[in-house]
Design a protein around this motif. Sequence first.
Motif, PDB file in Angstrom:
ATOM      1  N   GLY A 616       0.783  -1.236   0.000  1.00 24.32           N
ATOM      2  CA  GLY A 616       0.000   0.000   0.000  1.00 24.32           C
ATOM      3  C   GLY A 616       0.806   1.273   0.000  1.00 24.32           C
ATOM      4  N   SER A 617       2.139   1.167  -0.014  1.00 21.69           N
ATOM      5  CA  SER A 617       2.972   2.365   0.084  1.00 21.69           C
ATOM      6  C   SER A 617       2.837   3.245  -1.154  1.00 21.69           C
ATOM      7  N   TYR A 618       2.754   2.633  -2.333  1.00 23.24           N
ATOM      8  CA  TYR A 618       2.643   3.435  -3.563  1.00 23.24           C
ATOM      9  C   TYR A 618       1.323   4.203  -3.594  1.00 23.24           C
ATOM     10  N   VAL A 619       0.247   3.540  -3.246  1.00 24.72           N
ATOM     11  CA  VAL A 619      -1.069   4.195  -3.242  1.00 24.72           C
ATOM     12  C   VAL A 619      -1.092   5.315  -2.198  1.00 24.72           C
ATOM     13  N   ALA A 620      -0.525   5.049  -1.020  1.00 25.13           N
ATOM     14  CA  ALA A 620      -0.508   6.065   0.038  1.00 25.13           C
ATOM     15  C   ALA A 620       0.340   7.266  -0.371  1.00 25.13           C
ATOM     16  N   ALA A 621       1.487   7.017  -1.016  1.00 28.44           N
ATOM     17  CA  ALA A 621       2.352   8.108  -1.460  1.00 28.44           C
ATOM     18  C   ALA A 621       1.625   8.988  -2.473  1.00 28.44           C
ATOM     19  N   THR A 641       7.717  14.601  -8.759  1.00 34.50           N
ATOM     20  CA  THR A 641       7.931  13.669  -7.656  1.00 34.50           C
ATOM     21  C   THR A 641       6.983  12.489  -7.743  1.00 34.50           C
ATOM     22  N   GLN A 642       5.742  12.727  -8.176  1.00 36.01           N
ATOM     23  CA  GLN A 642       4.809  11.617  -8.397  1.00 36.01           C
ATOM     24  C   GLN A 642       5.345  10.659  -9.463  1.00 36.01           C
ATOM     25  N   ALA A 643       5.975  11.211 -10.497  1.00 31.17           N
ATOM     26  CA  ALA A 643       6.572  10.373 -11.527  1.00 31.17           C
ATOM     27  C   ALA A 643       7.717   9.546 -10.962  1.00 31.17           C
ATOM     28  N   GLN A 644       8.521  10.136 -10.087  1.00 33.05           N
ATOM     29  CA  GLN A 644       9.600   9.384  -9.458  1.00 33.05           C
ATOM     30  C   GLN A 644       9.055   8.191  -8.669  1.00 33.05           C
ATOM     31  N   ALA A 645       7.976   8.463  -7.913  1.00 33.61           N
ATOM     32  CA  ALA A 645       7.363   7.369  -7.155  1.00 33.61           C
ATOM     33  C   ALA A 645       6.838   6.276  -8.095  1.00 33.61           C
ATOM     34  N   ALA A 646       6.259   6.681  -9.218  1.00 36.53           N
ATOM     35  CA  ALA A 646       5.745   5.705 -10.196  1.00 36.53           C
ATOM     36  C   ALA A 646       6.878   4.879 -10.788  1.00 36.53           C
ATOM     37  N   VAL A 647       8.013   5.493 -11.069  1.00 31.23           N
ATOM     38  CA  VAL A 647       9.167   4.765 -11.598  1.00 31.23           C
ATOM     39  C   VAL A 647       9.647   3.739 -10.588  1.00 31.23           C
ATOM     40  N   GLU A 648       9.715   4.123  -9.308  1.00 32.24           N
ATOM     41  CA  GLU A 648      10.164   3.179  -8.291  1.00 32.24           C
ATOM     42  C   GLU A 648       9.186   2.019  -8.146  1.00 32.24           C
ATOM     43  N   ASN A 649       7.922   2.279  -8.472  1.00 28.61           N
ATOM     44  CA  ASN A 649       6.914   1.209  -8.439  1.00 28.61           C
ATOM     45  C   ASN A 649       6.805   0.479  -9.772  1.00 28.61           C
ATOM     46  N   ARG A 650       7.645   0.873 -10.749  1.00 29.08           N
ATOM     47  CA  ARG A 650       7.638   0.326 -12.103  1.00 29.08           C
ATOM     48  C   ARG A 650       6.286   0.554 -12.800  1.00 29.08           C
ATOM     49  N   SER A 651       5.612   1.624 -12.398  1.00 31.03           N
ATOM     50  CA  SER A 651       4.358   2.017 -13.060  1.00 31.03           C
ATOM     51  C   SER A 651       4.702   3.075 -14.103  1.00 31.03           C
ATOM     52  N   TYR A 652       5.308   2.609 -15.206  1.00 26.50           N
ATOM     53  CA  TYR A 652       5.868   3.553 -16.171  1.00 26.50           C
ATOM     54  C   TYR A 652       4.785   4.336 -16.922  1.00 26.50           C
ATOM     55  N   ALA A 653       3.623   3.761 -17.104  1.00 25.02           N
ATOM     56  CA  ALA A 653       2.551   4.505 -17.770  1.00 25.02           C
ATOM     57  C   ALA A 653       2.109   5.682 -16.908  1.00 25.02           C
ATOM     58  N   ASP A 654       2.000   5.451 -15.572  1.00 30.64           N
ATOM     59  CA  ASP A 654       1.667   6.552 -14.663  1.00 30.64           C
ATOM     60  C   ASP A 654       2.748   7.623 -14.697  1.00 30.64           C
ATOM     61  N   ALA A 655       4.007   7.182 -14.673  1.00 26.93           N
ATOM     62  CA  ALA A 655       5.120   8.123 -14.700  1.00 26.93           C
ATOM     63  C   ALA A 655       5.084   8.965 -15.965  1.00 26.93           C
ATOM     64  N   ASN A 656       4.797   8.331 -17.082  1.00 24.39           N
ATOM     65  CA  ASN A 656       4.715   9.048 -18.355  1.00 24.39           C
ATOM     66  C   ASN A 656       3.648  10.131 -18.294  1.00 24.39           C
TER      67      ASN A 656
END
Length: 809
Positions: A616-621, A641-656
């Motif tokens: 749940g850390s990614y959703v909470a962040a 910063t949200q994109a950085q968090a998405a990259v660390e979660n490997r959610s590259y579409a969100d990061a984009n």
Amino acid sequence: MFSRFSFSSQDRSYDKSALWIFLALFILAAVVVIPNTIFPIFSTKITILALGSIVALVLYVLARYSVGNISLPPLLLIGALWSVPLAYGLSTVFSGAPLAISVFGHSFEADTFGFLFLMGLVGTLAAFIIEMPVHYRHFLRISAILAMFIFVVQALFIIVHYIYPNAISPLLSVLGSWSDLTLFSGLVAVMVMLAFRFIPLTRRAKWYFGVLLAFSLLYMIIAYSIATWVLVSITALGLFVESVMRRVTPFSQRADTFIEVETEDGVAVADVETHEMVWDTDAPSYSIVAPLIVLVVSLFFILGGAAISGTVKNTLHINFLNVRPSWQSTMRIEHASYGTTALFGSGPDTFTKQWLLLRNKSINATPFWNTNFTGGIGFIPTSFITTGIVGTIAWLFLLVALITVGIRSFIVKEYENTSLRTVSLIAFLGSLFVFLELIFTVPGPISIAFGFLLLGIFISTLRYRKNSNTRVISFMESPRASFSVIFILTLFLLVFLAGAYMVVGRYTAQVYLTQSQKNLYVGNISAADSSALNSLRFAKSDDAYRTRAVIAATAVRQLERTATSTSPAFQKQIQSILSQGIANAQAAIRINADSYINWFALGNLYQIAIPLKVSGSYVAAQSAYFKAASLNPVSPLILYTQAQAAVENRSYADANSFLKKAIALKQNYTQAIFLLSQVDVQLGKAKEALTAAQSAAYFSPNNPYVLFQVGVLREATGDMSGAIPVLKRAITINPKYANAHYFLAVAYANKKDYKKAITELKAIVKLSSGNERTIAPIIGALEKGVNPFHKSSAKNLSSGTPIKTSSGK
């Protein structure tokens, strides 16, 4: 004539003590400069001023107990003076802003109820305590000495900084800031011109005031402010015209009442009955030189003095920048704020919140895109936003009442003698000058205090107008009145003593917090946390809780860098620190949920937990970041910063998605563009990645990391010829960039230029002997004419260069 103010020496002892303690601590607050950076300069000055005012009030109340009466000056301006603190009090109660922030601010800011209440107290004490003609003489003497002291000490600061640049900061000012020094210099220039015009001076005194005037103009040149120059020039013009047009008549005196005496200040007249000094302000020896010189210099610098000011600052190695939102931006924020918080405003000390919430995204194209401004174009316009219509009416009432009473006093009314009229004129114009400056500038607390002090003295001098409505209330003759007055005075004493306790507690908390932040900056985590905890013991604040949250985040990163294993015990330690940090961030939010920084700190802590696979850390962040973004909607930093968090979660579409929104808000956001290129690689969009990287290189042509990314992506798309010059440029900027050497060798090998490829690989070995085992087989293959590299996809090529999420990489 002054018998109404005459008491026994014993009765007056409390009054004298109140007067001198009030003036002494006011002076100390003005000039105190503590080199140790853990003592915040503005907070220190306000604390001294508050304690001095409270002690003076206590002594004044004790004097009233002893004397049994109170002398009241005309009350219209007293009411106008207190209308501003009253408006701030109403805004504090009804605006819905956090109570602690509205009363005290984060560090005793001026735009708070507590500070404006203190200013009301300062003005009232000046009106009640500085009440005798001899007090005015003391005040004028002290003012002249104080001005010279401040100017000389500031000159010493400049000289020391010029000779030893690292010894003293160029921003160091006796009064707290160069903005305060500018306002103070203008105020001194106005008062000196009035002294030249209306006070008879000896030759020595004229030289003294001439030096003061020269210092004033010098500091006004260095810390250039068009508003100050305009106000000073208007004063000079008025005095010059008055001096020319006024018909000077010989001074006549009644031989049976007055005698002429010599004083060290010049000619004076002694009242035989009262033994008070009366200046001969109708004598024909006044000079118009001072206002004429000031007028000419002012007009010169109004028309084109900014360039000269810049030259002088560069020559003296004084570099400072006073940046504030423009009139247009301030009015836009005010208009938008009144749509939802018209009557009581957004709350004291909430301009930053309103600025971040309502600013135009065009600010992102300026160097101040990430600046959290604490005020608008001026202090009073800022107050219009934070206290709404109520505050606007209060400030207008104060200004209109001051101007109306002042004009009536000097045109319609007459004073008991001309010296009192002169003191009244100096106090009136001095206070009006400061209040008009507050429309155009945002000075520090001491400058504002000067304005209220002079206003109080002006109110005090109104006692001496002929037929004034001054009243003396005696409460000892009636037991009922005596009980009521003593009860009220005692209640005031208790309230202000409690206020003194709170001020000392808040100041101590601020000192500990500053010490904590200093320790955190140098990496002393344990000392930083201990100081932050001590700060919270004295006063609960969102700043202290948030600092503890940042300390927790820093501690986790330090452990991750130095960890030798990821044992269960290590994981438990990390989770424990993160839990404490999250609890502190949530405590900061409970105190001030309107601060995006508190939500941002909470998001950072959850983001740290993402690589640790905390459920749940990614959703909470992202939830915390979305809340921060709602409070600061045009900030590209939050999206980045949200994109950085998405990259660390490997959610590259969100990061984009986040990065494209960030770049839409700030088209030259190099870090976001660079990260977008790396994300596009992970999404298999090589061409899009190359386009993004080349855009980043356009805005940062000397950033070796961006250039490296462009080179790698050109290699990935088969453009070896285009990759080589870019990678060579990256190496020229940073010769120790091993990855750039490596991929340049890849490009040369694919171009079958094996000799140059070997040269680049040998450079990597020279940078670190630990690379030799990896590089040696590659060099051996190239020496045999075999290309050990193969053309690959962008994703494979970039695998040797992990996506970096730190700024600028």
